[in-house]
Design a protein around this motif. Structure first.
Motif, short mmCIF file in Angstrom:
data_model
loop_
_atom_site.label_atom_id
_atom_site.label_comp_id
_atom_site.label_asym_id
_atom_site.label_seq_id
_atom_site.Cartn_x
_atom_site.Cartn_y
_atom_site.Cartn_z
N ILE A 49 10.74 8.28 11.58
CA ILE A 49 9.66 7.69 10.79
C ILE A 49 8.47 8.65 10.67
N SER A 50 8.24 9.42 11.74
CA SER A 50 7.11 10.37 11.72
C SER A 50 7.29 11.46 10.66
N LEU A 51 8.55 11.68 10.21
CA LEU A 51 8.82 12.70 9.19
C LEU A 51 8.45 12.23 7.78
N GLU A 52 8.24 10.92 7.64
CA GLU A 52 8.00 10.35 6.31
C GLU A 52 6.53 9.90 6.18
N PRO A 53 5.74 10.61 5.35
CA PRO A 53 4.31 10.28 5.22
C PRO A 53 4.04 8.88 4.63
N LYS A 54 5.04 8.31 3.95
CA LYS A 54 4.83 6.98 3.35
C LYS A 54 5.06 5.85 4.34
N PRO A 80 0.83 -1.21 0.00
CA PRO A 80 0.00 0.00 0.00
C PRO A 80 0.86 1.26 0.00
N SER A 81 0.19 2.43 -0.25
CA SER A 81 0.95 3.68 -0.35
C SER A 81 1.65 4.02 0.96
N THR A 82 1.06 3.60 2.10
CA THR A 82 1.71 3.80 3.39
C THR A 82 2.16 2.45 3.91
N ALA A 83 3.46 2.29 4.15
CA ALA A 83 3.99 1.01 4.64
C ALA A 83 3.94 0.99 6.17
N ARG A 84 3.47 -0.13 6.71
CA ARG A 84 3.35 -0.30 8.16
C ARG A 84 4.69 -0.81 8.71
N VAL A 85 5.24 -0.06 9.67
CA VAL A 85 6.58 -0.36 10.21
C VAL A 85 6.49 -0.81 11.66
N MET A 86 7.25 -1.87 11.98
CA MET A 86 7.40 -2.30 13.38
C MET A 86 8.89 -2.27 13.70
N MET A 87 9.25 -1.78 14.88
CA MET A 87 10.67 -1.75 15.24
C MET A 87 10.92 -2.62 16.47
N VAL A 88 12.10 -3.26 16.46
CA VAL A 88 12.49 -4.12 17.56
C VAL A 88 13.89 -3.71 17.99
N ASP A 89 13.99 -3.10 19.18
CA ASP A 89 15.28 -2.61 19.66
C ASP A 89 15.20 -2.47 21.18
N ASP A 90 16.27 -2.87 21.88
CA ASP A 90 16.20 -2.81 23.35
C ASP A 90 16.78 -1.51 23.91
N HIS A 91 17.06 -0.53 23.05
CA HIS A 91 17.55 0.77 23.52
C HIS A 91 16.44 1.81 23.39
N PRO A 92 15.81 2.23 24.50
CA PRO A 92 14.69 3.18 24.45
C PRO A 92 15.03 4.48 23.73
N LEU A 93 16.26 4.97 23.94
CA LEU A 93 16.66 6.24 23.33
C LEU A 93 16.71 6.12 21.81
N PHE A 94 17.26 5.00 21.31
CA PHE A 94 17.33 4.81 19.87
C PHE A 94 15.92 4.65 19.29
N ARG A 95 15.06 3.91 20.00
CA ARG A 95 13.68 3.74 19.52
C ARG A 95 12.99 5.10 19.40
N LYS A 96 13.21 5.95 20.40
CA LYS A 96 12.58 7.27 20.40
C LYS A 96 13.04 8.08 19.17
N GLY A 97 14.35 8.01 18.88
CA GLY A 97 14.89 8.72 17.72
C GLY A 97 14.31 8.19 16.42
N LEU A 98 14.16 6.87 16.35
CA LEU A 98 13.63 6.24 15.14
C LEU A 98 12.14 6.58 14.95
N VAL A 99 11.41 6.65 16.07
CA VAL A 99 9.99 7.05 16.01
C VAL A 99 9.89 8.44 15.38
N GLN A 100 10.75 9.36 15.84
CA GLN A 100 10.73 10.73 15.31
C GLN A 100 11.10 10.74 13.82
#
Length: 218
Positions: A24-29, A2-22
């Motif tokens: 991904i939020s910049l990319e509408p696709k 689909p035009s928007t791809a559903r992403v799941m992340m698996v990482d045990d570092h909360p700080l890195f996950r937070k950065g990755l969330v931010q």
């Protein structure tokens, strides 16, 4: 996909996950649909989230990324799985690709490049950090037989499919391109991997790209 791809992340570092969330939020696709902090929780979450793409850390406490990857593939998880890690160890790269990863990215890459590679993976492309391409190509060379020898064992249809895999097409797109069913493509892929002595389509894609490069150099 689909035009928007559903992403799941698996990482045990909360700080890195937070950065990755931010990021991904910049990319509408891209749409983040789940976060897991361990391999065990990822296996439980993946069925619930039904992601198109999974970003998986390699070095996690408990169940590491490689074991998680193998468990997901054994459970027939069809999402594209891209390793996102600090390890550029040759053995780690090769082990993950052979276990069925669709890509291997390093955490020290530019954020924009990580985003570009994730987007490429959603379109069936091999997502791999530039400096690892040569490592992988070297590791996947078959010392006992030349590339031409191996390619000569393939039928014309298998060769056609291998070239499309190297171009980054998924089974579904290959089926559409050749006017055959997904199931037929799967059978051909299984046979050509066996003939080449390889375990995954990504391994075959990297090897084929390297063959083309070598041919171009002559």
């Amino acid at each position: 996909m689909p035009s928007t791809a559903r992403v799941m992340m698996v990482d045990d570092h909360p700080l890195f996950r937070k950065g990755l969330v931010q990021l991904i939020s910049l990319e509408p696709k891209l749409e983040l649909v789940g976060e897991a902090c361990s391999g065990e929780s990822a296996l439980a979450l993946v069925a619930e989230c039904d992601p198109d793409i999974i970003l998986l850390d390699l070095n996690m406490r408990g169940m590491d990324g490689l074991d998680t990857l193998r468990a997901m593939r054994a459970a027939d998880v069809t999402a594209r799985i891209v390793m996102l890690t600090v390890s550029d160890n040759n053995a780690d790269v090769v082990a993950c690709i052979r276990a069925g990863a669709d890509g291997y990215l390093l955490k020290d890459m530019d954020p924009e490049e990580i985003l570009d590679q994730i987007l490429a993976a959603t379109h069936g492309k091999l997502a791999i950090s530039q400096r690892l391409t040569e490592i992988l190509a070297t590791a996947l060379r078959k010392p006992d037989r030349t590339g031409a020898d191996l390619l000569s064992t393939l039928t014309s249809r298998e060769l056609e499919i291998l070239q499309l895999i190297a171009d980054g097409l998924s089974n579904k797109l290959i089926a559409r391109e050749l006017g055959i069913s997904d199931a037929t493509v799967k059978v051909h892929v299984k046979h050509l991997l066996k003939k080449l002595g390889m375990r995954s389509r990504v391994e075959a894609a990297v090897w084929m790209v390297n063959q083309k490069r070598n041919q171009g150099a002559h």
